[in-house]
Design an enzyme around this catalytic site. Structure first.
Site, short mmCIF file in Angstrom:
data_model
loop_
_atom_site.label_atom_id
_atom_site.label_comp_id
_atom_site.label_asym_id
_atom_site.label_seq_id
_atom_site.Cartn_x
_atom_site.Cartn_y
_atom_site.Cartn_z
N GLU A 101 0.84 -1.20 0.00
CA GLU A 101 0.00 0.00 0.00
C GLU A 101 0.87 1.25 0.00
O GLU A 101 1.95 1.26 0.59
CB GLU A 101 -0.87 0.02 1.27
CG GLU A 101 -2.34 -0.23 1.06
CD GLU A 101 -3.08 0.84 0.26
OE1 GLU A 101 -2.50 1.48 -0.62
OE2 GLU A 101 -4.28 1.02 0.53
N ASP A 102 0.39 2.29 -0.63
CA ASP A 102 1.11 3.57 -0.60
C ASP A 102 0.95 4.23 0.77
O ASP A 102 1.90 4.71 1.36
CB ASP A 102 0.62 4.51 -1.72
CG ASP A 102 -0.90 4.64 -1.80
OD1 ASP A 102 -1.62 3.98 -1.01
OD2 ASP A 102 -1.39 5.38 -2.66
N ASP A 105 -4.47 5.28 5.91
CA ASP A 105 -5.06 6.46 6.53
C ASP A 105 -6.07 5.96 7.58
O ASP A 105 -5.71 5.69 8.72
CB ASP A 105 -5.68 7.30 5.41
CG ASP A 105 -6.31 8.60 5.86
OD1 ASP A 105 -6.20 8.94 7.04
OD2 ASP A 105 -6.91 9.30 5.02
N PHE A 154 -2.33 15.93 3.98
CA PHE A 154 -2.67 15.35 2.69
C PHE A 154 -1.44 15.43 1.80
O PHE A 154 -0.87 16.50 1.62
CB PHE A 154 -3.86 16.06 2.04
CG PHE A 154 -4.28 15.36 0.78
CD1 PHE A 154 -5.04 14.20 0.86
CD2 PHE A 154 -3.86 15.81 -0.46
CE1 PHE A 154 -5.38 13.50 -0.29
CE2 PHE A 154 -4.21 15.12 -1.62
CZ PHE A 154 -4.96 13.97 -1.53
N ARG A 167 1.16 12.13 -9.21
CA ARG A 167 1.76 10.80 -9.01
C ARG A 167 3.21 10.74 -9.50
O ARG A 167 4.01 9.93 -9.03
CB ARG A 167 0.97 9.73 -9.77
CG ARG A 167 -0.46 9.54 -9.30
CD ARG A 167 -1.05 8.29 -9.95
NE ARG A 167 -2.48 8.18 -9.86
CZ ARG A 167 -3.15 7.67 -8.82
NH1 ARG A 167 -2.49 7.23 -7.76
NH2 ARG A 167 -4.47 7.61 -8.83
P1 IMP Z 1 -7.90 4.52 3.97
O1 IMP Z 1 -8.88 3.49 3.48
O2 IMP Z 1 -8.57 5.64 4.68
O3 IMP Z 1 -6.76 3.93 4.76
O4 IMP Z 1 -7.31 5.23 2.70
C1 IMP Z 1 -6.33 4.67 1.98
C2 IMP Z 1 -6.30 5.18 0.55
O5 IMP Z 1 -6.70 6.56 0.46
C3 IMP Z 1 -4.89 5.12 0.09
O6 IMP Z 1 -4.64 3.91 -0.57
C4 IMP Z 1 -4.77 6.31 -0.82
O7 IMP Z 1 -5.10 5.93 -2.13
C5 IMP Z 1 -5.78 7.30 -0.30
N1 IMP Z 1 -5.15 8.33 0.55
C6 IMP Z 1 -5.18 8.42 1.90
N2 IMP Z 1 -4.49 9.48 2.34
C7 IMP Z 1 -4.01 10.09 1.22
C8 IMP Z 1 -3.18 11.25 1.02
O8 IMP Z 1 -2.74 11.96 1.93
N3 IMP Z 1 -2.88 11.53 -0.28
C9 IMP Z 1 -3.34 10.80 -1.34
N4 IMP Z 1 -4.10 9.71 -1.19
C10 IMP Z 1 -4.43 9.35 0.09
MG MG Z 2 -4.04 3.56 -2.50
#
Ligand code: IMP
Ligand code: MG
Length: 177
Positions: A101-102, A105, A154, A167
């Site tokens: 995963e990148d 959050d 962010f 990206r």
């Molecule tokens: P989660 O489900 O809330 O953990 O969100 C995860 C996904 O949201 C990641 O795989 C990202 O694609 C996107 N995401 C969360 N935070 C950021 C950010 O700060 N910048 C860009 N994409 C984000």
């Molecule tokens: Mg992602």
């Protein structure tokens, strides 16, 4: 240095050298935990592509690749709904699988993917994330391998996007508040 994306200003935050260091530490940890095994690295599209390509080349020995596409985000706020669009035909049964995963959050995206892939009955299913926003994590399984823990900013770059742009930045930039 600053960049403007969709009329928002982002400032340089994590340098390519810091990112590279974090990637090689994760690769070492993974190989240490699974010294002899074949590892299936599963790329969570699209944000992880850049991290995935770098991590892949840092792990010695037998490594397979797989891809899964999921989304939960629109703009700068999570929708909380995770959609899994597609995945490669690779079977994970009895294999060691590392989800790449990148960023984690709230943790909802990775949890949904973990749940789907665990139906394959892999021998091990772990999560490697380059970035971890611990403050906003809603609970569940914490990521097993974390590159850099960050505050609730962010960010874009190194694969991460703001409405599909940013990206291709080499480093990671944060939204200027
Ligand atoms: P989660 O489900 O809330 O953990 O969100 C995860 C996904 O949201 C990641 O795989 C990202 O694609 C996107 N995401 C969360 N935070 C950021 C950010 O700060 N910048 C860009 N994409 C984000
Ligand atoms: Mg992602």
């Amino acid at each position: 240095m600053q960049v403007t994306i969709h009329n928002s200003t982002f400032e340089s935050w994590l340098l390519p050298s810091e990112i590279a260091e974090a990637v090689s530490i994760i690769a070492e940890q993974i190989r240490k935990d699974f010294p002899k095994e074949r590892i299936v690295l599963m790329c969570v599209m699209k944000g992880s592509v850049v991290f995935f390509a770098d991590l892949l080349r840092q792990i010695p020995g037998e490594v397979e690749m797989g891809f899964i596409s999921a989304s939960s985000y629109r703009g700068t706020a999570s929708t909380g709904i995770v959609q899994i669009h597609s995945r490669s035909e690779i079977s994970l049964k009895g294999k060691v699988c590392i989800l790449v995963e990148d960023i984690v959050d709230t943790g909802q995206t990775i949890q949904a993917i973990r749940d789907v892939l665990s139906l394959d009955q892999p021998k091990a299913l772990k999560v490697a994330t380059l970035l971890y926003k611990k403050e906003t994590f809603l609970g569940g399984d914490e990521p097993d391998y974390v590159g850099i823990e960050i505050t609730n900013e962010f960010v874009v770059g190194y694969g991460l996007d703001f409405d599909e742009l940013g990206r291709n930045l080499e480093g990671i930039y944060k939204l200027k508040g």
